[in-house]
Design a protein around this motif. Structure first.
Motif, PDB file in Angstrom:
ATOM      1  N   ILE A 501      52.734 -22.463  98.283  1.00  0.00           N
ATOM      2  CA  ILE A 501      53.947 -21.746  97.772  1.00  0.00           C
ATOM      3  C   ILE A 501      54.100 -22.323  96.394  1.00  0.00           C
ATOM      4  CG2 ILE A 501      55.502 -23.596  98.708  1.00  0.00           C
ATOM      5  CD1 ILE A 501      57.869 -21.302  98.939  1.00  0.00           C
ATOM      6  N   ASP A 502      54.644 -21.234  95.588  1.00  0.00           N
ATOM      7  CA  ASP A 502      55.158 -21.685  94.242  1.00  0.00           C
ATOM      8  C   ASP A 502      56.513 -22.594  94.291  1.00  0.00           C
ATOM      9  OD1 ASP A 502      53.112 -20.084  92.990  1.00  0.00           O
ATOM     10  OD2 ASP A 502      54.271 -18.405  92.541  1.00  0.00           O
ATOM     11  N   HIS A 503      56.376 -23.603  93.674  1.00  0.00           N
ATOM     12  CA  HIS A 503      57.474 -24.497  93.917  1.00  0.00           C
ATOM     13  C   HIS A 503      58.578 -24.285  92.837  1.00  0.00           C
ATOM     14  CE1 HIS A 503      55.050 -27.832  95.897  1.00  0.00           C
ATOM     15  NE2 HIS A 503      54.606 -26.717  96.385  1.00  0.00           N
ATOM     16  N   GLY A 504      58.936 -22.964  92.331  1.00  0.00           N
ATOM     17  CA  GLY A 504      59.915 -22.820  91.522  1.00  0.00           C
ATOM     18  C   GLY A 504      61.204 -23.159  92.055  1.00  0.00           C
ATOM     19  N   LEU A 505      62.085 -23.560  91.157  1.00  0.00           N
ATOM     20  CA  LEU A 505      63.556 -23.874  91.653  1.00  0.00           C
ATOM     21  C   LEU A 505      64.394 -22.653  90.802  1.00  0.00           C
ATOM     22  CD1 LEU A 505      63.691 -27.582  91.184  1.00  0.00           C
ATOM     23  CD2 LEU A 505      63.927 -26.208  93.341  1.00  0.00           C
ATOM     24  N   GLU A 506      65.226 -22.185  91.527  1.00  0.00           N
ATOM     25  CA  GLU A 506      66.228 -21.172  90.778  1.00  0.00           C
ATOM     26  C   GLU A 506      66.942 -21.767  89.723  1.00  0.00           C
ATOM     27  OE1 GLU A 506      68.702 -19.376  93.724  1.00  0.00           O
ATOM     28  OE2 GLU A 506      67.093 -18.424  95.063  1.00  0.00           O
ATOM     29  N   ALA A 507      66.961 -21.285  88.540  1.00  0.00           N
ATOM     30  CA  ALA A 507      67.733 -21.808  87.450  1.00  0.00           C
ATOM     31  C   ALA A 507      67.801 -20.659  86.382  1.00  0.00           C
ATOM     32  CB  ALA A 507      67.241 -23.127  86.765  1.00  0.00           C
ATOM     33  N   ASP A 508      68.868 -20.144  85.951  1.00  0.00           N
ATOM     34  CA  ASP A 508      69.252 -19.347  84.845  1.00  0.00           C
ATOM     35  C   ASP A 508      68.396 -18.159  84.714  1.00  0.00           C
ATOM     36  OD1 ASP A 508      70.581 -21.650  83.477  1.00  0.00           O
ATOM     37  OD2 ASP A 508      68.724 -22.449  82.815  1.00  0.00           O
ATOM     38  N   GLY A 509      68.436 -17.441  85.954  1.00  0.00           N
ATOM     39  CA  GLY A 509      68.029 -16.308  86.182  1.00  0.00           C
ATOM     40  C   GLY A 509      66.449 -16.287  86.335  1.00  0.00           C
ATOM     41  N   HIS A 510      65.916 -17.239  86.327  1.00  0.00           N
ATOM     42  CA  HIS A 510      64.436 -17.294  86.691  1.00  0.00           C
ATOM     43  C   HIS A 510      64.047 -18.476  87.544  1.00  0.00           C
ATOM     44  CE1 HIS A 510      64.696 -19.519  82.861  1.00  0.00           C
ATOM     45  NE2 HIS A 510      64.191 -20.395  83.449  1.00  0.00           N
TER      46      HIS A 510
END
Length: 931
Positions: A501-510
């Motif tokens: 999985i991509d470890h992106g964290l929700e922030a500022d619309g992205h």
């Protein structure tokens, strides 16, 4: 640098009919900038926390408004001075007041269990200190029965972001702190089940399962389905457990006062002649590395999300998981038991940051750290020892080598000889049972397969790639060639894609990545490297994985169909086979295929069904799908498919050049109008256009930017992102318009001669593009094709070619030939870090329209295309998808070829056969306006 204090000895994770109380939920919370600044007396029952905020446990305080996450891959975010950490050490105090449920046994022992505290927790109950925990992703239990009271129990946990344990937890992930796994109060009745180790082996020759239990003498096992009653051991006929058929037998471990439900899977792991076998059969790990991640909750992954992971894996032909780089939440392993996944269970250990110091001071060979290393291994093995899905123990990751790792291996092998020991960092294979490598290029795997290794010990061992095919951004490329090596050499037994999985964290619309939270030290988007996006939408890489590693192979010719089983254990009885015959993308016949019974590893040759005669390009698609529903997919779920060419397409009707070129303020030819100075097409039919012009640039992928000698750097040094066009001649002939140009970067002496030869007939406009390198080209090309801009209202895209998803030279197994329809917006793959995406391959024709009006492009014979609402330069400049704003045109690329993808973001680059070099080429397309 010790492992902690006060905890009970580690034991198996289980639930029972003894009383328990979840302490998850809302806790009072206060964050201090350092341990010295933390309030005194928080452990006192009368401490006033009314002014504190509230935090959810399990959870990370950085994701609940207190501080910020930080991402590094290798670097420690603090000075390397083991075992010391900075004085500025964020410290979170957690307080919870709870009552015991009615009927709680007040005179019995009880254990307070923490399944995960990052990184160090000091624990008090009702004013009494219980101890200190280290080992963030490992359980700790404390005896608390003597401290409990019916009402008003006060539990206090002081968590430090950094501790000596942080030196052992440098695991390529977000640094986030807190009580991030479950907290549970467990009654431990006297005379109950303190701990147990189930042994459930399978003899594939006799078909007998051997069941025994290691536990206190009064602990017994009952399995009603097998007729096992109040036993310590038994030998009975059973159906074995495997990842392909996860057969579990329900039973219970019990004493006179406690009953523990268990799910038993019988299986035997062995290494025979340098090959890993399970239940007597060689296995191939078609695996993924799985960090625990949720885009809002971090490593506090809900159980329903873990289930979603397992279901997605099963539906995409994943059969194995390496729990990188720590034991997962224990409920994940229960899911692996139930749904069927092989697991390499990895200890909570990595010291990668010492590599930047030449491994000087690395704890792995320092005797002062021995007990911490052994404690982490003990807690891993004891917690997870009863899971049939766990088929290998892993000592950890990227901690170099040394006596402490060797001691872990020795302890694990003595404690549990039924499972091999893995650790990639033991390059000489002195204390492991499996030879393992990360990102070994194909040619190295080939050498290992031929047993040409210079190390005699390694030549005798099974080989796996614990990490390969780095799934960062667009890619990975080259999976097919790895699979071929796994099938060619018996002791080369698969591997684990980095990562799930991509470890992106929700922030500022992205989705945020390293640096987006103001970190001074970070590794950017290197944490965005998974087969699924942060919201668990499958990426094209996962779809490609599912195709490359499908357990049934369907190939053939116009006369015969070959069906091969690549299962390790099960037959094909659970599948049904259907076919559909399409001509020019339209279905003309379908039916079912009678495939004979086949056991694992067998194949059959079948006749092609009787197909109707039809004029056009004919393709037979055969699909293997689930005959009945399983726990992880509905009936009809496609496991594998193959496509066979039956009839060739009729030759494209040539443009015979009957139209004359009209000369005036504009040049006209058939349905096209051209600028007389530049020779560029300005209108076709009723539609204004800009272009087409030769295009050699693409927005570099993560893989283009990777490796020691990245393609991206070479391309930019060659100026391919800022090419300039010089018109040499616009030649008007009676029935042709010839535009000769030179395309080259500024300040450099090489370029590309591009000649456009336009002709027309019957409302069609044909272009032949001839390109010739001029001078010595220093690098490969990103792409070779044409770029043009069309009116923004043209939003519907239909094509006959490869689809439905994107495809590139070395990542195109998942697409099939057919007729597909989309919108311009839906052609896009929204990679978290914007880059080249959305290429559709081998189009015979393409229509881009609005209300039936627009443009048709036909190939001679095929071309690739992308269509998007922004330019390649916009895509190149963007760092998050929300920065991409639609322009006033649709930008269409029509390509002869693109460079492959490779996996150079962390691994080998593009294989030679997929590299695009500057060489002489011709490319022909026909444009037809639609009205």
């Amino acid at each position: 640098m010790g492992p902690g204090t006060g905890a009970l000895p580690p034991r198996a994770f289980f639930t029972s009919d003894a009383a328990s109380l979840s302490l998850d939920g809302a806790w009072r919370f206060h964050l201090s900038p350092s341990a010295a600044a933390a309030p005194a007396g928080v452990e006192r029952e009368d401490f006033d926390d009314s002014g504190w905020s509230t935090i959810t446990v399990p959870g990370h305080w950085q994701l609940q408004g207190h501080g910020s996450p930080a991402y590094t891959n290798v670097q420690y975010p603090f000075p390397i001075e083991p075992p010391f950490v900075p004085s500025d050490n964020p410290t979170g105090d957690h307080r919870l007041t709870f009552d015991l449920p009615s009927g709680w046994p007040s005179d019995e022992p009880a254990a307070l269990r923490f399944d995960g505290i990052d990184s160090c927790g000091r624990v008090w109950l009702n004013g009494a200190e219980l101890g200190v925990t280290r080992g963030s992703r490992l359980p700790s239990e404390f005896e608390v029965g003597h401290l409990l009271r019916p009402r008003g129990n006060v539990l206090v946990v002081r968590v430090h972001q950094w501790s000596s344990g942080s030196y052992l937890e440098d695991q390529d992930m977000w640094w986030m702190s807190g009580i991030f796994r479950a907290v549970t109060l467990l009654s431990r009745p006297r005379g109950g089940v303190a701990d147990f180790h189930l042994h459930a082996s399978y003899d594939h020759v006799s078909g007998l399962g051997r069941l025994s239990i290691t536990a206190a003498p009064e602990v017994l096992i009952t399995v009603p389905e097998l007729g096992v009653q109040d036993a310590r051991s038994a030998e009975v006929p059973v159906e074995p457990w495997s990842a392909e058929n996860p057969r579990l037998y329900d039973g219970f471990v019990h004493t006179a006062v406690e009953r523990v439900p268990v799910r038993i899977g019988f299986r035997t792991v062995a290494i025979e002649d340098g090959v890993i076998t399970i239940n007597g059969s060689r296995v191939v790990f078609r695996g993924v590395n799985r960090h625990e991640h949720h885009p809002r909750l971090g490593r506090a992954v809900p159980r329903e999300t873990a289930l979603a992971d397992v279901l997605l894996m099963k539906r995409h032909n994943v059969n194995a998981v390496r729990t990188s780089h720590y034991p997962p939440d224990p409920h994940f392993l229960q899911l692996c038991d139930e749904y069927g996944l092989w697991v390499i269970d990895e200890c909570d250990l990595e010291t990668h940051g010492f590599g930047d110091l030449g491994w000087e001071g690395n704890p792995s060979d320092d005797p002062r750290w021995t007990e911490s290393y052994l404690d982490r291994m003990r807690r891993t093995v004891e917690r997870d020892k009863n899971h049939p899905s766990v088929v290998m123990w892993s000592l950890g990751n990227e901690a170099h080598t040394g006596r402490n790792l060797a001691a872990m291996a020795s302890w694990a092998r003595d404690r549990d000889p039924s499972r091999p020991v893995h650790y990639e960092g033991d390059r000489e294979c002195e204390y492991v049972d499996v030879y393992s490598r990360m990102y070994a290029p194909h040619e190295e795997v080939e050498e290992i397969g031929r047993r040409e290794d210079t190390n005699a010990r390694r030549r005798t061992l099974p080989f796996i790639l614990c990490e390969f095919a780095h799934a960062m951004g667009n890619g990975p490329g080259g999976m097919l060639e790895y699979r071929e090596l796994f099938e060619r050499y018996r002791h080369v037994q698969g591997g684990f894609i980095w990562e799930w999985i991509d470890h992106g964290l929700e922030a500022d619309g992205h989705y945020a990545y390293g640096g987006d939270f103001g970190e001074k030290i970070h590794d950017g988007n290197f944490v965005i490297d998974g087969l699924v996006f942060p919201d668990r939408t499958p990426s094209p890489g996962l779809v490609e994985f599912a195709k490359v590693f499908e357990p049934v192979r369907i190939t053939g010719t116009a006369q015969s169909i070959r069906v091969e089983s690549h299962y390790d254990h099960v037959s094909l009885d659970h599948l049904r086979f259907d076919w559909v015959y399409e001509v020019d993308g339209a279905e003309v016949a379908s039916g079912s295929l009678d495939v004979p019974a086949m056991t694992a590893g067998e194949h059959a040759e079948l006749q092609v069904p009787q197909l109707p005669a039809a004029s056009g390009e004919g393709w037979l698609t055969v699909r293997a799908s689930l005959a009945t529903a399983t726990t992880w997919a509905d009936a009809g779920h496609v496991i594998a498919w193959g496509q066979i060419a039956i009839a060739e397409a009729a030759p494209v009707s040539p443009v015979t050049a009957v139209e004359l070129v009209g000369v005036g303020d504009v040049l006209s030819l058939g349905p096209g109008e051209f600028d007389p100075a530049s020779g560029l097409l300005t209108r076709i039919g009723e539609h204004p256009v800009q272009g087409p012009r030769l295009d050699l640039w693409r927005a570099p992928t993560d893989n283009d930017r990777g490796s020691d000698a990245p393609d991206d750097r070479a391309w930019r040094e060659a100026g391919l992102h800022r090419l300039q066009h010089r018109v040499i001649e616009v030649g008007v002939r009676e029935k042709a318009l010839v535009v000769r140009t030179r395309v080259a970067p500024p300040a450099l002496g090489f370029g590309m001669l591009a000649d456009y030869h336009w002709t027309a007939d019957g409302g069609r406009l044909r272009l032949q593009l001839d390109v010739t390198p001029d001078g010595e080209w220093p690098c490969t090309l990103p792409r070779l094709g044409l770029r043009l801009a069309l009116p923004a209202e043209l939003t519907t895209v239909e094509w006959f070619g490869a689809g439905p998803g994107e495809a590139y030279a070395d990542s195109r197994q998942a697409v099939r030939t057919g007729r597909f329809k989309s919108t311009v917006d839906d052609l896009r793959t929204p990679y978290v870090f914007p880059q080249e995406n959305g290429n559709r391959a081998d189009a015979r024709w393409l229509q881009i329209t609005a209300g039936g009006r627009g443009l048709r492009v036909s190939g001679e014979p095929v071309f690739d295309f992308t269509a998007r609402r922004w330019t390649t330069e916009d895509l190149d400049a963007a760092r998050h998808p929300d920065e991409l704003k639609p322009r006033e045109h649709v930008h269409l690329n029509l390509d002869l070829a693109q460079n492959g993808l490779g996996t150079a973001s962390c691994g080998p680059g593009v294989l030679p056969q997929y590299r695009l070099y500057a060489q002489k080429a011709s490319f022909s397309l026909t444009f037809t306006p639609l009205s």
